[in-house]
Motif scaffolding. Structure first.
Motif, PDB file in Angstrom:
ATOM      1  N   GLU A 166     -17.853  21.573 -78.023  1.00 38.72           N
ATOM      2  CA  GLU A 166     -18.669  20.843 -79.515  1.00 38.72           C
ATOM      3  C   GLU A 166     -18.383  22.277 -80.930  1.00 38.72           C
ATOM      4  OE1 GLU A 166     -23.194  19.963 -80.203  1.00 38.72           O
ATOM      5  OE2 GLU A 166     -22.010  19.264 -78.146  1.00 38.72           O
ATOM      6  N   ARG A 167     -18.482  23.267 -80.112  1.00 42.19           N
ATOM      7  CA  ARG A 167     -17.630  24.186 -81.014  1.00 42.19           C
ATOM      8  C   ARG A 167     -16.554  24.412 -81.650  1.00 42.19           C
ATOM      9  NH1 ARG A 167     -21.261  27.470 -78.685  1.00 42.19           N
ATOM     10  NH2 ARG A 167     -19.744  29.292 -77.555  1.00 42.19           N
ATOM     11  N   ALA A 168     -15.195  24.064 -80.691  1.00 45.09           N
ATOM     12  CA  ALA A 168     -14.448  23.755 -81.337  1.00 45.09           C
ATOM     13  C   ALA A 168     -14.036  22.795 -82.017  1.00 45.09           C
ATOM     14  CB  ALA A 168     -13.070  24.237 -79.884  1.00 45.09           C
ATOM     15  N   LEU A 169     -14.504  22.360 -81.771  1.00 45.13           N
ATOM     16  CA  LEU A 169     -14.508  20.682 -83.072  1.00 45.13           C
ATOM     17  C   LEU A 169     -15.047  20.859 -84.189  1.00 45.13           C
ATOM     18  CD1 LEU A 169     -15.658  18.155 -79.893  1.00 45.13           C
ATOM     19  CD2 LEU A 169     -13.590  17.768 -81.046  1.00 45.13           C
ATOM     20  N   ILE A 170     -15.926  21.555 -84.151  1.00 47.18           N
ATOM     21  CA  ILE A 170     -16.394  21.785 -85.530  1.00 47.18           C
ATOM     22  C   ILE A 170     -15.509  23.155 -86.078  1.00 47.18           C
ATOM     23  CG2 ILE A 170     -18.905  23.488 -86.366  1.00 47.18           C
ATOM     24  CD1 ILE A 170     -20.669  22.282 -84.581  1.00 47.18           C
ATOM     25  N   SER A 171     -15.215  23.695 -85.539  1.00 46.96           N
ATOM     26  CA  SER A 171     -13.970  24.450 -85.732  1.00 46.96           C
ATOM     27  C   SER A 171     -12.604  23.910 -86.563  1.00 46.96           C
ATOM     28  CB  SER A 171     -14.088  25.785 -85.225  1.00 46.96           C
ATOM     29  OG  SER A 171     -12.948  25.335 -84.196  1.00 46.96           O
TER      30      SER A 171
ATOM     31  N   GLU B 216     -12.134  16.941 -92.096  1.00 44.89           N
ATOM     32  CA  GLU B 216     -10.993  15.828 -92.238  1.00 44.89           C
ATOM     33  C   GLU B 216     -10.874  15.847 -91.213  1.00 44.89           C
ATOM     34  OE1 GLU B 216      -7.747  17.064 -95.019  1.00 44.89           O
ATOM     35  OE2 GLU B 216      -8.906  17.774 -95.833  1.00 44.89           O
ATOM     36  N   GLU B 217     -10.350  16.754 -89.909  1.00 44.04           N
ATOM     37  CA  GLU B 217     -10.019  15.859 -89.109  1.00 44.04           C
ATOM     38  C   GLU B 217     -10.824  15.789 -87.946  1.00 44.04           C
ATOM     39  OE1 GLU B 217      -7.572  17.886 -86.660  1.00 44.04           O
ATOM     40  OE2 GLU B 217      -5.521  18.696 -87.431  1.00 44.04           O
ATOM     41  N   LEU B 218     -12.188  15.848 -88.179  1.00 44.78           N
ATOM     42  CA  LEU B 218     -12.704  15.063 -87.075  1.00 44.78           C
ATOM     43  C   LEU B 218     -13.357  13.471 -87.826  1.00 44.78           C
ATOM     44  CD1 LEU B 218     -16.412  17.902 -87.017  1.00 44.78           C
ATOM     45  CD2 LEU B 218     -15.000  17.114 -85.078  1.00 44.78           C
TER      46      LEU B 218
ATOM     47  N   GLU C   9     -18.951   8.282 -79.879  1.00 46.08           N
ATOM     48  CA  GLU C   9     -18.751   7.866 -81.344  1.00 46.08           C
ATOM     49  C   GLU C   9     -19.730   8.538 -82.513  1.00 46.08           C
ATOM     50  OE1 GLU C   9     -17.895   5.077 -85.785  1.00 46.08           O
ATOM     51  OE2 GLU C   9     -17.770   4.511 -83.191  1.00 46.08           O
ATOM     52  N   GLU C  10     -21.046   8.567 -81.053  1.00 47.54           N
ATOM     53  CA  GLU C  10     -22.214   9.250 -81.711  1.00 47.54           C
ATOM     54  C   GLU C  10     -22.520  10.787 -81.679  1.00 47.54           C
ATOM     55  OE1 GLU C  10     -25.298   7.485 -83.282  1.00 47.54           O
ATOM     56  OE2 GLU C  10     -23.200   6.083 -83.269  1.00 47.54           O
ATOM     57  N   GLN C  11     -21.812  10.928 -80.951  1.00 43.72           N
ATOM     58  CA  GLN C  11     -21.510  12.400 -80.752  1.00 43.72           C
ATOM     59  C   GLN C  11     -20.850  12.816 -82.005  1.00 43.72           C
ATOM     60  OE1 GLN C  11     -20.567  12.482 -76.802  1.00 43.72           O
ATOM     61  NE2 GLN C  11     -22.478  13.307 -76.113  1.00 43.72           N
ATOM     62  N   LEU C  12     -19.774  12.792 -82.300  1.00 46.96           N
ATOM     63  CA  LEU C  12     -19.072  12.882 -82.660  1.00 46.96           C
ATOM     64  C   LEU C  12     -18.858  12.670 -84.143  1.00 46.96           C
ATOM     65  CD1 LEU C  12     -15.308  11.465 -81.997  1.00 46.96           C
ATOM     66  CD2 LEU C  12     -15.624  13.553 -82.035  1.00 46.96           C
ATOM     67  N   LYS C  13     -20.096  11.737 -84.552  1.00 47.59           N
ATOM     68  CA  LYS C  13     -20.833  11.778 -86.203  1.00 47.59           C
ATOM     69  C   LYS C  13     -21.468  13.231 -85.792  1.00 47.59           C
ATOM     70  CE  LYS C  13     -20.087   7.360 -87.646  1.00 47.59           C
ATOM     71  NZ  LYS C  13     -20.912   5.282 -86.727  1.00 47.59           N
ATOM     72  N   SER C  14     -22.328  13.490 -84.898  1.00 45.00           N
ATOM     73  CA  SER C  14     -23.456  14.452 -84.791  1.00 45.00           C
ATOM     74  C   SER C  14     -22.382  15.850 -84.314  1.00 45.00           C
ATOM     75  CB  SER C  14     -24.268  14.825 -83.547  1.00 45.00           C
ATOM     76  OG  SER C  14     -23.958  14.929 -82.405  1.00 45.00           O
ATOM     77  N   VAL C  15     -21.458  16.036 -84.588  1.00 44.64           N
ATOM     78  CA  VAL C  15     -20.564  17.141 -85.016  1.00 44.64           C
ATOM     79  C   VAL C  15     -20.183  16.990 -86.302  1.00 44.64           C
ATOM     80  CG1 VAL C  15     -18.663  17.860 -84.037  1.00 44.64           C
ATOM     81  CG2 VAL C  15     -19.876  17.427 -82.553  1.00 44.64           C
ATOM     82  N   LEU C  16     -19.830  16.253 -86.845  1.00 45.03           N
ATOM     83  CA  LEU C  16     -19.028  15.981 -88.227  1.00 45.03           C
ATOM     84  C   LEU C  16     -21.194  16.772 -89.029  1.00 45.03           C
ATOM     85  CD1 LEU C  16     -17.451  15.406 -90.754  1.00 45.03           C
ATOM     86  CD2 LEU C  16     -18.290  13.403 -90.170  1.00 45.03           C
TER      87      LEU C  16
ATOM     88  N   ARG D  87     -23.258  18.602 -88.401  1.00 43.70           N
ATOM     89  CA  ARG D  87     -23.411  19.991 -88.050  1.00 43.70           C
ATOM     90  C   ARG D  87     -22.237  20.631 -88.765  1.00 43.70           C
ATOM     91  NH1 ARG D  87     -23.854  21.031 -82.263  1.00 43.70           N
ATOM     92  NH2 ARG D  87     -23.186  23.474 -82.854  1.00 43.70           N
ATOM     93  N   ALA D  88     -21.476  20.044 -89.120  1.00 45.28           N
ATOM     94  CA  ALA D  88     -19.866  20.984 -90.005  1.00 45.28           C
ATOM     95  C   ALA D  88     -19.855  20.912 -90.468  1.00 45.28           C
ATOM     96  CB  ALA D  88     -18.429  19.618 -88.893  1.00 45.28           C
ATOM     97  N   LYS D  89     -20.951  19.699 -91.780  1.00 42.09           N
ATOM     98  CA  LYS D  89     -21.246  20.064 -92.758  1.00 42.09           C
ATOM     99  C   LYS D  89     -21.902  20.733 -93.373  1.00 42.09           C
ATOM    100  CE  LYS D  89     -19.531  14.842 -93.489  1.00 42.09           C
ATOM    101  NZ  LYS D  89     -20.145  13.743 -93.877  1.00 42.09           N
ATOM    102  N   SER D  90     -22.876  21.406 -92.461  1.00 44.44           N
ATOM    103  CA  SER D  90     -24.177  22.102 -92.533  1.00 44.44           C
ATOM    104  C   SER D  90     -23.595  23.453 -93.077  1.00 44.44           C
ATOM    105  CB  SER D  90     -25.106  21.970 -91.252  1.00 44.44           C
ATOM    106  OG  SER D  90     -24.470  22.237 -90.578  1.00 44.44           O
TER     107      SER D  90
END
Length: 294
Positions: free
Chosen positions: A246-251, A255-257, A282-289, A291-294
């Motif tokens: 998840e941290r790797a996805l956030i990093s 855009e990528e997300l 999709e739900e999990q990706l949206k919550s990762v996104l 977190r990436a915004k915050s």
């Protein structure tokens, strides 16, 4: 997880002027073969590399970690291995499916698979700001000679390194292990030539394991006055987790997300080291996104 006969042994000889390590990695290398579906010559190359990594890990302390990257010009591509001071080891290769004809029955052409030119990079995380990095050219591609060269050049330590993997006819790992003998300051020329003589008469590590010798017997064949200091279990361990991925996805950035969510609606990320797959809907990706915004 195998029956945990895999261990690493540490000790000294010649009144502390020699330090010696030996390792049995049969179960570990079999587990890596299973996880990564390595073909025999790749099993041998990866097995030799993780055996070296395990012993070099045993030279570390506390939470220090070590990673080895063998970047040869052969068809395997990168061979990566990581180890720590607690006998935890992991590894992978770029291309597990390399088929090569044997040099002779039972003798695989590891150098052709690894490549006879390229570099070995050793990175040690010693808990300091900057990790230690050492790098040497590949001198043979058979790996034991290459690690011997690394110790001589990067660590100014004269060493003898032996690494071996015996692959069974059904492609599983029959035997895997190695030893490292290091000369410390104060060794006389006479003692060195005695050691060299002994080393020339020692059969390959896989043969000694096949004979049923334990690690202590093996080291006593090389340095007769070997004294054991300690031994520990060696085993496969990977520290990947859903959180880490998840941290790797956030990093990867927003855009990528967004692209992932719009195009695939899900993501599957596989850990290089253990081949474990992590799925994000999709739900999990949206919550990762979010977190990436915050």
């Amino acid at each position: 997880m195998g029956n945990h006969n895999d261990r690493i042994l540490r000790g000294t000889a010649l009144n502390g002027k020699v330090r010696a390590f030996a390792v049995r990695t049969t179960d570990l290398v079999e587990e890596l073969r299973r996880r990564h579906d390595t073909y025999p010559v790749v099993t041998a190359a990866l097995g030799r590399t993780v055996s070296a990594a395990a012993m070099m890990g045993a030279m570390m302390k506390g939470e220090e970690r070590l990673s080895i990257q063998v970047r040869g010009d052969g068809p395997i591509g990168l061979i990566a291995a990581e180890a720590n001071a607690h006998g935890e080891v992991r590894g992978y290769v770029n291309n597990p499916h390399v088929e090569l004809t044997n040099i002779r029955p039972g003798k695989m052409d590891v150098a052709a698979a690894v490549g006879r030119s390229g570099h070995i990079h050793i990175i040690k995380d010693l808990g300091l700001k900057e990790p230690y990095r050492g790098s040497v050219p590949i001198v043979s591609g058979e790996l034991a000679e290459d690690f011997t060269y690394y110790f001589a050049v990067s660590e100014q330590t004269n060493s003898a390194v032996s690494l071996g993997v015996l692959v069974a006819p059904d492609y599983t790992v029959a035997r895997s292990g190695g030893f490292i003998i290091q000369l410390l300051p104060g060794v006389t020329d006479e003692e060195v030539s005695e050691l060299e003589k002994a080393l020339q008469q020692v059969p390959p590590i896989t043969e000694m394991l096949e004979e049923g010798l334990d690690l202590e017997d093996i080291l006593k064949r090389v340095v007769p006055d070997f004294t054991k200091l300690d031994e520990m279990e060696v085993h496969f361990a990977c520290d990947c987790s859903h959180e880490r991925v998840e941290r790797a996805l956030i990093s990867m950035g927003q855009e990528e997300l967004v692209q992932m969510i719009e195009e695939d609606g899900q993501a599957e990320i596989t850990c290089h080291f253990c081949n474990e797959a992590y799925t994000f809907d999709e739900e999990q990706l949206k919550s990762v996104l979010a977190r990436a915004k915050s």
